[in-house]
Motif scaffolding. Structure first.
Motif, PDB file in Angstrom:
ATOM      1  N   PHE A  10      53.607 -40.423 -39.852  1.00 22.33           N
ATOM      2  CA  PHE A  10      52.322 -40.745 -40.475  1.00 22.33           C
ATOM      3  C   PHE A  10      52.404 -40.603 -41.996  1.00 22.33           C
ATOM      4  O   PHE A  10      51.941 -41.473 -42.740  1.00 22.33           O
ATOM      5  CB  PHE A  10      51.241 -39.814 -39.912  1.00 22.33           C
ATOM      6  N   LEU A  11      52.993 -39.510 -42.485  1.00 26.18           N
ATOM      7  CA  LEU A  11      53.112 -39.305 -43.924  1.00 26.18           C
ATOM      8  C   LEU A  11      53.978 -40.382 -44.573  1.00 26.18           C
ATOM      9  O   LEU A  11      53.684 -40.849 -45.676  1.00 26.18           O
ATOM     10  CB  LEU A  11      53.695 -37.923 -44.225  1.00 26.18           C
ATOM     11  N   ALA A  12      55.049 -40.770 -43.904  1.00 30.50           N
ATOM     12  CA  ALA A  12      55.933 -41.801 -44.455  1.00 30.50           C
ATOM     13  C   ALA A  12      55.186 -43.128 -44.591  1.00 30.50           C
ATOM     14  O   ALA A  12      55.327 -43.835 -45.605  1.00 30.50           O
ATOM     15  CB  ALA A  12      57.167 -41.977 -43.573  1.00 30.50           C
ATOM     16  N   VAL A  13      54.377 -43.478 -43.607  1.00 27.91           N
ATOM     17  CA  VAL A  13      53.603 -44.719 -43.691  1.00 27.91           C
ATOM     18  C   VAL A  13      52.530 -44.596 -44.774  1.00 27.91           C
ATOM     19  O   VAL A  13      52.295 -45.531 -45.553  1.00 27.91           O
ATOM     20  CB  VAL A  13      52.951 -45.056 -42.334  1.00 27.91           C
ATOM     21  N   ALA A  14      51.882 -43.427 -44.867  1.00 30.24           N
ATOM     22  CA  ALA A  14      50.833 -43.225 -45.864  1.00 30.24           C
ATOM     23  C   ALA A  14      51.381 -43.320 -47.282  1.00 30.24           C
ATOM     24  O   ALA A  14      50.711 -43.819 -48.190  1.00 30.24           O
ATOM     25  CB  ALA A  14      50.168 -41.863 -45.649  1.00 30.24           C
ATOM     26  N   GLN A  15      52.605 -42.837 -47.492  1.00 28.19           N
ATOM     27  CA  GLN A  15      53.190 -42.842 -48.828  1.00 28.19           C
ATOM     28  C   GLN A  15      53.678 -44.224 -49.232  1.00 28.19           C
ATOM     29  O   GLN A  15      53.578 -44.610 -50.409  1.00 28.19           O
ATOM     30  CB  GLN A  15      54.343 -41.830 -48.891  1.00 28.19           C
ATOM     31  N   THR A  16      54.207 -44.982 -48.289  1.00 33.82           N
ATOM     32  CA  THR A  16      54.775 -46.295 -48.615  1.00 33.82           C
ATOM     33  C   THR A  16      53.806 -47.438 -48.350  1.00 33.82           C
ATOM     34  O   THR A  16      54.006 -48.552 -48.844  1.00 33.82           O
ATOM     35  CB  THR A  16      56.051 -46.550 -47.793  1.00 33.82           C
ATOM     36  N   LEU A  17      52.738 -47.146 -47.552  1.00 34.53           N
ATOM     37  CA  LEU A  17      51.796 -48.184 -47.113  1.00 34.53           C
ATOM     38  C   LEU A  17      52.538 -49.364 -46.504  1.00 34.53           C
ATOM     39  O   LEU A  17      52.193 -50.527 -46.703  1.00 34.53           O
ATOM     40  CB  LEU A  17      50.900 -48.638 -48.272  1.00 34.53           C
ATOM     41  N   SER A  18      53.574 -49.006 -45.738  1.00 40.05           N
ATOM     42  CA  SER A  18      54.395 -50.050 -45.100  1.00 40.05           C
ATOM     43  C   SER A  18      55.086 -49.442 -43.887  1.00 40.05           C
ATOM     44  O   SER A  18      55.789 -48.431 -44.008  1.00 40.05           O
ATOM     45  CB  SER A  18      55.434 -50.584 -46.076  1.00 40.05           C
ATOM     46  N   ALA A  50      44.046 -48.830 -41.486  1.00 41.99           N
ATOM     47  CA  ALA A  50      43.469 -50.166 -41.335  1.00 41.99           C
ATOM     48  C   ALA A  50      44.575 -51.164 -41.635  1.00 41.99           C
ATOM     49  O   ALA A  50      45.147 -51.149 -42.727  1.00 41.99           O
ATOM     50  CB  ALA A  50      42.298 -50.352 -42.292  1.00 41.99           C
ATOM     51  N   ARG A  51      44.906 -52.002 -40.667  1.00 42.84           N
ATOM     52  CA  ARG A  51      46.019 -52.928 -40.808  1.00 42.84           C
ATOM     53  C   ARG A  51      45.535 -54.367 -40.685  1.00 42.84           C
ATOM     54  O   ARG A  51      44.763 -54.697 -39.791  1.00 42.84           O
ATOM     55  CB  ARG A  51      47.063 -52.661 -39.713  1.00 42.84           C
ATOM     56  N   ASP A  52      45.975 -55.201 -41.630  1.00 37.64           N
ATOM     57  CA  ASP A  52      45.687 -56.636 -41.539  1.00 37.64           C
ATOM     58  C   ASP A  52      46.865 -57.395 -42.142  1.00 37.64           C
ATOM     59  O   ASP A  52      47.914 -56.812 -42.438  1.00 37.64           O
ATOM     60  CB  ASP A  52      44.375 -56.995 -42.245  1.00 37.64           C
ATOM     61  N   THR A  53      46.701 -58.688 -42.336  1.00 38.82           N
ATOM     62  CA  THR A  53      47.811 -59.510 -42.837  1.00 38.82           C
ATOM     63  C   THR A  53      48.156 -59.195 -44.280  1.00 38.82           C
ATOM     64  O   THR A  53      49.224 -59.562 -44.757  1.00 38.82           O
ATOM     65  CB  THR A  53      47.452 -61.005 -42.724  1.00 38.82           C
ATOM     66  N   HIS A  54      47.253 -58.521 -45.004  1.00 42.71           N
ATOM     67  CA  HIS A  54      47.492 -58.226 -46.412  1.00 42.71           C
ATOM     68  C   HIS A  54      48.215 -56.889 -46.625  1.00 42.71           C
ATOM     69  O   HIS A  54      48.742 -56.637 -47.703  1.00 42.71           O
ATOM     70  CB  HIS A  54      46.165 -58.218 -47.174  1.00 42.71           C
ATOM     71  N   GLY A  55      48.226 -56.028 -45.622  1.00 39.89           N
ATOM     72  CA  GLY A  55      48.911 -54.757 -45.808  1.00 39.89           C
ATOM     73  C   GLY A  55      48.301 -53.646 -44.983  1.00 39.89           C
ATOM     74  O   GLY A  55      47.579 -53.885 -43.999  1.00 39.89           O
ATOM     75  N   VAL A  56      48.585 -52.420 -45.405  1.00 42.70           N
ATOM     76  CA  VAL A  56      48.170 -51.223 -44.684  1.00 42.70           C
ATOM     77  C   VAL A  56      47.393 -50.326 -45.646  1.00 42.70           C
ATOM     78  O   VAL A  56      47.812 -50.115 -46.784  1.00 42.70           O
ATOM     79  CB  VAL A  56      49.400 -50.454 -44.145  1.00 42.70           C
ATOM     80  N   GLU A  57      46.254 -49.808 -45.187  1.00 37.81           N
ATOM     81  CA  GLU A  57      45.457 -48.887 -45.989  1.00 37.81           C
ATOM     82  C   GLU A  57      45.038 -47.713 -45.118  1.00 37.81           C
ATOM     83  O   GLU A  57      44.824 -47.867 -43.911  1.00 37.81           O
ATOM     84  CB  GLU A  57      44.211 -49.575 -46.561  1.00 37.81           C
ATOM     85  N   GLU A  60      39.205 -43.504 -43.811  1.00 37.39           N
ATOM     86  CA  GLU A  60      38.647 -42.220 -44.246  1.00 37.39           C
ATOM     87  C   GLU A  60      39.213 -41.078 -43.416  1.00 37.39           C
ATOM     88  O   GLU A  60      39.531 -40.002 -43.938  1.00 37.39           O
ATOM     89  CB  GLU A  60      37.118 -42.257 -44.133  1.00 37.39           C
ATOM     90  N   ASP A  61      39.368 -41.290 -42.105  1.00 33.56           N
ATOM     91  CA  ASP A  61      39.972 -40.267 -41.253  1.00 33.56           C
ATOM     92  C   ASP A  61      41.454 -40.088 -41.577  1.00 33.56           C
ATOM     93  O   ASP A  61      41.990 -38.981 -41.476  1.00 33.56           O
ATOM     94  CB  ASP A  61      39.798 -40.641 -39.778  1.00 33.56           C
ATOM     95  N   GLY A  62      42.112 -41.184 -41.967  1.00 33.60           N
ATOM     96  CA  GLY A  62      43.509 -41.078 -42.379  1.00 33.60           C
ATOM     97  C   GLY A  62      43.660 -40.221 -43.616  1.00 33.60           C
ATOM     98  O   GLY A  62      44.591 -39.410 -43.730  1.00 33.60           O
ATOM     99  N   GLU A  63      42.737 -40.384 -44.579  1.00 31.47           N
ATOM    100  CA  GLU A  63      42.750 -39.550 -45.785  1.00 31.47           C
ATOM    101  C   GLU A  63      42.608 -38.080 -45.407  1.00 31.47           C
ATOM    102  O   GLU A  63      43.273 -37.206 -45.966  1.00 31.47           O
ATOM    103  CB  GLU A  63      41.617 -39.968 -46.730  1.00 31.47           C
ATOM    104  N   ALA A  64      41.714 -37.788 -44.449  1.00 28.70           N
ATOM    105  CA  ALA A  64      41.523 -36.404 -44.014  1.00 28.70           C
ATOM    106  C   ALA A  64      42.779 -35.865 -43.337  1.00 28.70           C
ATOM    107  O   ALA A  64      43.148 -34.693 -43.510  1.00 28.70           O
ATOM    108  CB  ALA A  64      40.330 -36.322 -43.063  1.00 28.70           C
ATOM    109  N   MET A  65      43.456 -36.728 -42.563  1.00 23.04           N
ATOM    110  CA  MET A  65      44.661 -36.289 -41.854  1.00 23.04           C
ATOM    111  C   MET A  65      45.789 -35.913 -42.806  1.00 23.04           C
ATOM    112  O   MET A  65      46.647 -35.082 -42.461  1.00 23.04           O
ATOM    113  CB  MET A  65      45.127 -37.392 -40.899  1.00 23.04           C
TER     114      MET A  65
END
Length: 287
Positions: A10-18, A50-57, A60-65
């Motif tokens: 989870f942290l790796a995805v949050a840091q790279t947004l990929s 939140a995932r769509d064709t433009h990327g990963v964000e 709000e719950d992810g920020e808390a995690m």
């Protein structure tokens, strides 16, 4: 319970947004990364990305995690180190650009020092370009610095964008050259700012040059000009310049860890500090 392996993913995805970059960093398949995130979201009962064709964000719950994940992993690592009974020793020559030193890098270093009290840390604070040169010359063991997004050397910590920042009261005259507040060469932000303005055909002038980030911030707060800065680390007292000013896009920038040609004594401490920086990567972006 939240599984440490899922929290690391989870942290790796949050840091790279990929998901792709996270898989590369962790040495996993992208499908495995997706599976870890789904299981963590199921355990939390909340959607973390939140995932769509433009990327990963992050949601709000992810920020808390983020905070919970760091706390759990740091506690787990301290317990593992304590009961393993192994103590790192030696001298580690670590280089970091001034951007990080003025954020929360001291907290990461404090945790590293607490976990590895017998490692002597020699800290060098310089421009990213200079740090790359010192690393190549064998004068540093580990570097945390900016790199261009197209570069592949080093280990990606996180990805961000460069933006134009200035004092809130600053007003740019479109008929006059853009006043710039910049580092001296070989700064990456200086090069990117000049390249973008040249491509856009916008005239510019160097209003202030300083090798110190504090100097650049002071000059920009005084409305001497605008500077290129990382969006995730905009200093207090400065704001992102509105697109209405007509300044060109500056593009993305990566923050990466680069290892030098390590001798045996520095190898363990360098790997341990690299792990600590990767675990705290998102924290470094916060003001």
């Amino acid at each position: 319970m939240f599984e440490p392996v899922q929290l690391r993913t989870f942290l790796a995805v949050a840091q790279t947004l990929s998901f792709t970059q996270a898989a590369h960093r962790l040495g996993l398949r992208q499908s495995t990364v997706s599976q870890h995130v789904r299981k963590l979201e199921a355990a939390a009962g909340r959607r973390l990305f939140a995932r769509d064709t433009h990327g990963v964000e992050l949601t709000e719950d992810g920020e808390a995690m983020l905070g919970f994940a760091r706390t759990i992993l740091e506690a787990n690592e301290r317990a593992t180190s304590f009961f393993a009974g192994t103590r790192l020793r030696g001298r580690l020559r670590f280089g970091a650009s001034e951007d990080f030193v003025l954020t929360r890098l001291p907290e990461v270093l404090e945790g590293f020092r607490r976990d590895h009290p017998e490692v002597d840390l020699e800290l060098t604070v310089e421009l990213s370009g200079t740090l790359h040169e010192l690393l190549a010359a064998g004068r540093l063991d580990l570097v945390l610095a900016k790199r261009r997004p197209e570069a592949s050397h080093g280990e990606l910590v996180w990805r961000d964008r460069l933006v134009w920042v200035g004092a809130d009261r600053l007003r740019l005259d479109p008929r006059r050259p853009v006043p710039l507040v910049v580092y001296p060469p070989p700064a990456l932000t200086r090069a990117r700012a000049l390249e973008a303005l040249e491509r856009a055909g916008r005239e510019w002038r160097i209003a202030c040059t300083s090798g110190s980030l504090n100097g650049l911030i002071a000059a920009t707060r005084a409305s001497l000009g605008v500077m290129a800065h990382t969006r995730g680390m905009i200093p207090p007292g400065l704001v992102q310049i509105s697109p209405r000013a007509g300044l060109p896009e500056l593009g993305g920038v990566d923050f990466a860890l680069l290892h030098g040609q390590r001798d045996r004594a520095a190898r363990g401490p360098a790997e341990a500090l690299a792990d600590a920086v990767l675990a705290g990567g998102v924290r470094l972006q916060l003001p």
